[in-house]
Design a protein around this motif. Structure first.
Motif, PDB file in Angstrom:
ATOM      1  N   SER B 275       0.808  -1.217   0.000  1.00  0.00           N
ATOM      2  CA  SER B 275       0.000   0.000   0.000  1.00  0.00           C
ATOM      3  C   SER B 275       0.841   1.266   0.000  1.00  0.00           C
ATOM      4  CB  SER B 275      -0.949  -0.004   1.197  1.00  0.00           C
ATOM      5  OG  SER B 275      -0.256  -0.321   2.357  1.00  0.00           O
ATOM      6  N   ILE B 276       2.158   1.110  -0.208  1.00  0.00           N
ATOM      7  CA  ILE B 276       3.000   2.309  -0.249  1.00  0.00           C
ATOM      8  C   ILE B 276       3.176   2.741  -1.699  1.00  0.00           C
ATOM      9  CG2 ILE B 276       5.221   3.290   0.348  1.00  0.00           C
ATOM     10  CD1 ILE B 276       5.525   0.996   2.341  1.00  0.00           C
ATOM     11  N   PRO B 277       2.722   3.913  -2.071  1.00  0.00           N
ATOM     12  CA  PRO B 277       2.938   4.355  -3.450  1.00  0.00           C
ATOM     13  C   PRO B 277       4.376   4.831  -3.636  1.00  0.00           C
ATOM     14  CG  PRO B 277       1.725   6.004  -2.218  1.00  0.00           C
ATOM     15  CD  PRO B 277       1.997   4.894  -1.269  1.00  0.00           C
ATOM     16  N   VAL B 278       4.988   4.454  -4.734  1.00  0.00           N
ATOM     17  CA  VAL B 278       6.331   4.977  -5.031  1.00  0.00           C
ATOM     18  C   VAL B 278       6.311   5.597  -6.419  1.00  0.00           C
ATOM     19  CG1 VAL B 278       7.671   3.444  -3.582  1.00  0.00           C
ATOM     20  CG2 VAL B 278       7.068   2.732  -5.883  1.00  0.00           C
ATOM     21  N   GLY B 279       7.366   6.323  -6.718  1.00  0.00           N
ATOM     22  CA  GLY B 279       7.474   6.954  -8.032  1.00  0.00           C
ATOM     23  C   GLY B 279       6.326   7.924  -8.255  1.00  0.00           C
ATOM     24  N   ASP B 280       5.637   7.743  -9.381  1.00  0.00           N
ATOM     25  CA  ASP B 280       4.531   8.652  -9.657  1.00  0.00           C
ATOM     26  C   ASP B 280       3.243   8.204  -8.962  1.00  0.00           C
ATOM     27  OD1 ASP B 280       4.248   6.408 -11.083  1.00  0.00           O
ATOM     28  OD2 ASP B 280       4.056   7.351 -13.050  1.00  0.00           O
ATOM     29  N   GLY B 281       3.381   7.227  -8.071  1.00  0.00           N
ATOM     30  CA  GLY B 281       2.233   6.860  -7.253  1.00  0.00           C
ATOM     31  C   GLY B 281       1.318   5.832  -7.883  1.00  0.00           C
ATOM     32  N   THR B 282       1.738   5.240  -9.006  1.00  0.00           N
ATOM     33  CA  THR B 282       0.842   4.277  -9.638  1.00  0.00           C
ATOM     34  C   THR B 282       1.133   2.846  -9.216  1.00  0.00           C
ATOM     35  OG1 THR B 282       2.332   4.342 -11.510  1.00  0.00           O
ATOM     36  CG2 THR B 282       0.289   5.616 -11.690  1.00  0.00           C
ATOM     37  N   ILE B 283       2.396   2.540  -8.923  1.00  0.00           N
ATOM     38  CA  ILE B 283       2.686   1.162  -8.511  1.00  0.00           C
ATOM     39  C   ILE B 283       3.096   1.134  -7.046  1.00  0.00           C
ATOM     40  CG2 ILE B 283       3.260   0.006 -10.678  1.00  0.00           C
ATOM     41  CD1 ILE B 283       6.183   0.898 -10.129  1.00  0.00           C
ATOM     42  N   PRO B 284       2.645   0.124  -6.316  1.00  0.00           N
ATOM     43  CA  PRO B 284       3.051   0.031  -4.916  1.00  0.00           C
ATOM     44  C   PRO B 284       4.485  -0.446  -4.787  1.00  0.00           C
ATOM     45  CG  PRO B 284       1.586  -1.759  -5.494  1.00  0.00           C
ATOM     46  CD  PRO B 284       1.677  -0.893  -6.680  1.00  0.00           C
ATOM     47  N   MET B 285       5.060  -0.172  -3.617  1.00  0.00           N
ATOM     48  CA  MET B 285       6.462  -0.461  -3.376  1.00  0.00           C
ATOM     49  C   MET B 285       6.798  -1.928  -3.591  1.00  0.00           C
ATOM     50  SD  MET B 285       8.422   0.561   0.013  1.00  0.00           S
ATOM     51  CE  MET B 285       9.978   1.330  -0.122  1.00  0.00           C
ATOM     52  N   LEU B 286       5.870  -2.809  -3.174  1.00  0.00           N
ATOM     53  CA  LEU B 286       6.153  -4.236  -3.251  1.00  0.00           C
ATOM     54  C   LEU B 286       6.427  -4.648  -4.688  1.00  0.00           C
ATOM     55  CD1 LEU B 286       6.353  -6.709  -1.523  1.00  0.00           C
ATOM     56  CD2 LEU B 286       3.962  -7.117  -1.853  1.00  0.00           C
ATOM     57  N   PHE B 287       5.678  -4.070  -5.632  1.00  0.00           N
ATOM     58  CA  PHE B 287       5.882  -4.420  -7.036  1.00  0.00           C
ATOM     59  C   PHE B 287       7.156  -3.798  -7.563  1.00  0.00           C
ATOM     60  CE2 PHE B 287       1.631  -5.510  -6.276  1.00  0.00           C
ATOM     61  CZ  PHE B 287       1.303  -6.498  -7.184  1.00  0.00           C
ATOM     62  N   ASP B 288       7.492  -2.631  -6.999  1.00  0.00           N
ATOM     63  CA  ASP B 288       8.709  -1.972  -7.414  1.00  0.00           C
ATOM     64  C   ASP B 288       9.933  -2.793  -7.028  1.00  0.00           C
ATOM     65  OD1 ASP B 288       9.650   0.306  -8.712  1.00  0.00           O
ATOM     66  OD2 ASP B 288      10.378   1.123  -6.816  1.00  0.00           O
ATOM     67  N   LEU B 289       9.811  -3.535  -5.930  1.00  0.00           N
ATOM     68  CA  LEU B 289      10.954  -4.295  -5.427  1.00  0.00           C
ATOM     69  C   LEU B 289      10.911  -5.748  -5.860  1.00  0.00           C
ATOM     70  CD1 LEU B 289      11.096  -2.754  -1.880  1.00  0.00           C
ATOM     71  CD2 LEU B 289      12.738  -2.434  -3.701  1.00  0.00           C
ATOM     72  N   GLN B 290      10.037  -6.075  -6.810  1.00  0.00           N
ATOM     73  CA  GLN B 290       9.909  -7.458  -7.255  1.00  0.00           C
ATOM     74  C   GLN B 290      11.229  -8.047  -7.736  1.00  0.00           C
ATOM     75  OE1 GLN B 290       6.883  -7.598 -10.184  1.00  0.00           O
ATOM     76  NE2 GLN B 290       5.460  -8.652  -8.870  1.00  0.00           N
TER      77      GLN B 290
END
Lengths: 104, 503
Positions: B275-290
């Motif tokens: 539930s943490i938005p990263v970057g431009d707020g479209t993807i959550p952190m968990l997906f960013d760190l996949q």
């Protein structure tokens, strides 16, 4: 508490944590290793108390958490020392390097 | 808090936990006060019955809506129910193994301790699977950890057992401290320890400064929890502890403790970091760190399977094999497809049966010998054809050969990794490649059993409990391999794709 900024407490906790981690990974004496682990856990407590008092959303929860950490850490170390005692009875050593019966 | 509010809670939600905690208290007292010559195996049967009662009570709760008591620190959602069921089934089978366990030097004095420590460890794992608060998650984790430290060192006169317990304590405490340090940052940013409140808080975060701190918290929590999963970077304890610990404890660690690790990992990661938005707020952190999780999953699979190739000790071999299996499950966790919960649950169900079945046979064959060399399996087919065939079933399932539960589990994870977009082709191919590598060491055991002459021709005596475990596990492994829809239908009807996980 007024003059000291939050970052100072957090830095203290981080430094304490790193010292503990370093000690736990490098020291030869098992007792010292267990003490180093205590340092790491106490760094956590400092963090929790700082956030609970000076954080963005101060709340009592952090202090409750710290009390749980203290209690559980005591239990963990008690078990660690008990296991070390039974190991000492059989091996007459507390040196980590001598614990080499199990390896590839 | 007065009596009225205390009674107003819906305590029945905690039914299974209450049964386990009461049984373990009774067992502790019985073990203390019963005369020395009383056969402690009876206590094991008592513990077994308690676990069965907890399973029945949990099945009675299956139709319940999501409920939470004690200010949302204890929640019973479908995720909790599904994984508690696995934990309880695994523990029941492990208890049956423990009742029959008889090491060379005997266990007379300490046998009673086995059973209540198993129960307290199980209790910790159950609390973890249904807690909605960082504090209770931590307490559950430690209850499981401390019980298993003692269990690993239960053969007090045995040097290997002492040493494995010591290594386990040191590694475990370091990993706990690392996890806690990460948790303390999470608390600092959100000001709460409740998982729901935290995720609500984090959704509104926009300051990129916090993102770095949250990233740090993510790494620390993941590294610390990798200890419970026995995955890279905290896998190095597994071979040593698995080898030195008494065999039923090894079975407990490789099944119940590992499931509990994945439970807490999913609880924290999915409910907080998604539930943490990263970057431009479209993807959550968990997906960013996949990519990071995927990298660790790949390294875990490669390391577990490759190092297992040169093991001669059967328990070390299974330790590396269990590291590899943690890697496979992490692939499912990395992909985050909408079937993630189902495929992880099914893989663990299959893993419970195939691994515990294999450990039952390992215990039977090695407990009378001084060592656990793989050579003790030589000529098993001559000594006991049925044992050799059932062991072959478990090994084929662990290797993932079609017709067994392990194959279906792997297939689901594999498809899940390809189903998402962008697909994880690299991860899926590493999974296939390492599975092929695993055939070498798994089939090495088969060669020993079927083609090598036996060193001794004595018939093996099968105790009742071990016999039951082997039969249940073999039947379940084949049944789930031939008719996997049995388990999936059960998931569909009772848990509805774990929709209430976040709610």
């Amino acid at each position: 508490m007024s003059g000291v900024p939050v970052s100072a407490y957090l830095a203290l906790a981080l430094i304490l944590f790193c010292i503990g981690l370093y000690g736990a990974l490098t020291k030869k004496n098992t007792i010292i290793v267990l003490i180093s682990i205590e340092l790491m856990l106490n760094a956590v407590n400092i963090n929790l108390i700082t956030f609970s008092k000076l954080g963005m959303a101060p709340a009592i929860t952090g202090q409750i958490f710290a009390i749980f950490v203290i209690a559980v850490a005591a239990a963990e170390v008690a078990v660690g020392i008990a296991i070390l005692l039974s190991l000492y009875r059989n091996r007459k050593t507390v040196n980590i390097d001598d614990m080499n019966q199990l390896k590839n | 808090m007065d009596l009225e509010t205390l009674l107003s809670y819906e305590w029945s939600l905690m039914g299974p936990e209450f049964i386990i905690v009461i049984a373990s208290v009774i067992l502790t007292l019985l073990d203390l006060f019963l005369p020395k010559k009383f056969n402690r195996r009876m206590l094991g049967w008592f513990a077994f019955v308690a676990v069965l009662a907890a399973i029945v009570s949990l099945l009675g709760l299956l139709d319940n809506q999501v409920g939470s008591i004690l200010h949302d620190t204890f929640r019973l959602d479908s995720f909790a129910k599904a994984f508690k069921l696995l934990l309880l089934v695994g523990s029941a089978l492990v208890l049956l193994l423990a009742i029959d366990y008889e090491p060379k030097e005997g266990l007379t004095e300490y046998r009673g301790e086995f059973f209540y420590l198993f129960l307290t460890g199980l209790l910790g794992a159950m609390i973890m699977s249904s807690s909605g608060d960082l504090i209770t998650l931590f307490v559950g984790l430690e209850l499981l950890s401390i019980s298993s430290y003692i269990l690993a060192g239960l053969r007090k006169k045995n040097l290997k057992s002492n040493e494995s317990a010591m290594k386990y304590v040191i590694n475990g405490s370091i990993s706990t401290a690392i996890t806690l340090f990460g948790m303390s940052y999470l608390y600092g940013i959100t000001g709460s320890t409740n998982l729901n409140e935290m995720s609500g808080m984090l959704r509104t975060l926009t300051d990129p400064q916090y993102t770095y701190l949250l990233g740090l918290a993510f790494f620390m929590i993941f590294v610390g929890l990798a200890f419970k999963l026995a995955s890279v970077p905290f896998h190095m304890w597994a071979p040593d502890v698995y080898e030195g610990a008494p065999t039923p404890v090894t079975a407990f660690l490789s099944v119940v403790s590992k499931i509990a690790g994945f439970v807490i990992l999913i609880r924290i990661m999915v409910s907080i970091f998604s539930s943490i938005p990263v970057g431009d707020g479209t993807i959550p952190m968990l997906f960013d760190l996949q990519d990071f999780i995927g990298f660790l999953a790949a390294v875990t699979m490669i390391l577990g399977n490759v190092v297992a190739l040169r093991q001669r000790n059967i328990k070390r071999l299974f330790a590396y094999s269990s590291i590899a299996h943690a890697g496979y499950i992490l692939v499912a966790f990395t992909a985050m497809s909408y079937v993630m919960f189902d495929s992880i649950w099914f893989y663990m169900l299959a893993y419970v049966f195939m691994n515990l079945g294999a450990f039952a046979i390992i215990q039977l064959i090695t407990e009378k010998e001084g060592s656990e060399d793989i050579g003790h399996f030589a000529g098993l087919y001559r000594r006991s054809p049925i044992l050799a065939v059932t062991m072959a079933v478990f090994i084929l399932s662990l290797a993932g050969i079609p017709g067994t539960a392990g194959f279906i589990g792997k297939l689901n994870i594999f498809l899940g990794a390809l189903m998402v977009s962008p697909s994880h082709y690299v991860l899926a191919s590493i999974m296939i490649a390492t599975t092929v590598v695993s055939y070498f060491y798994y089939f090495g055991i088969m060669t020993q059993m079927f083609f090598r002459p036996a060193a001794e021709e004595t018939k093996l005596k099968l105790p009742a409990g071990t016999n039951a475990v082997i039969i249940i596990c073999a039947v379940a492994t084949i049944l789930l391999g031939v008719m996997p829809q049995l388990a999936f239908d059960f998931l569909q009807t009772n848990f509805n794709q774990f929709m209430d996980f976040m709610g």
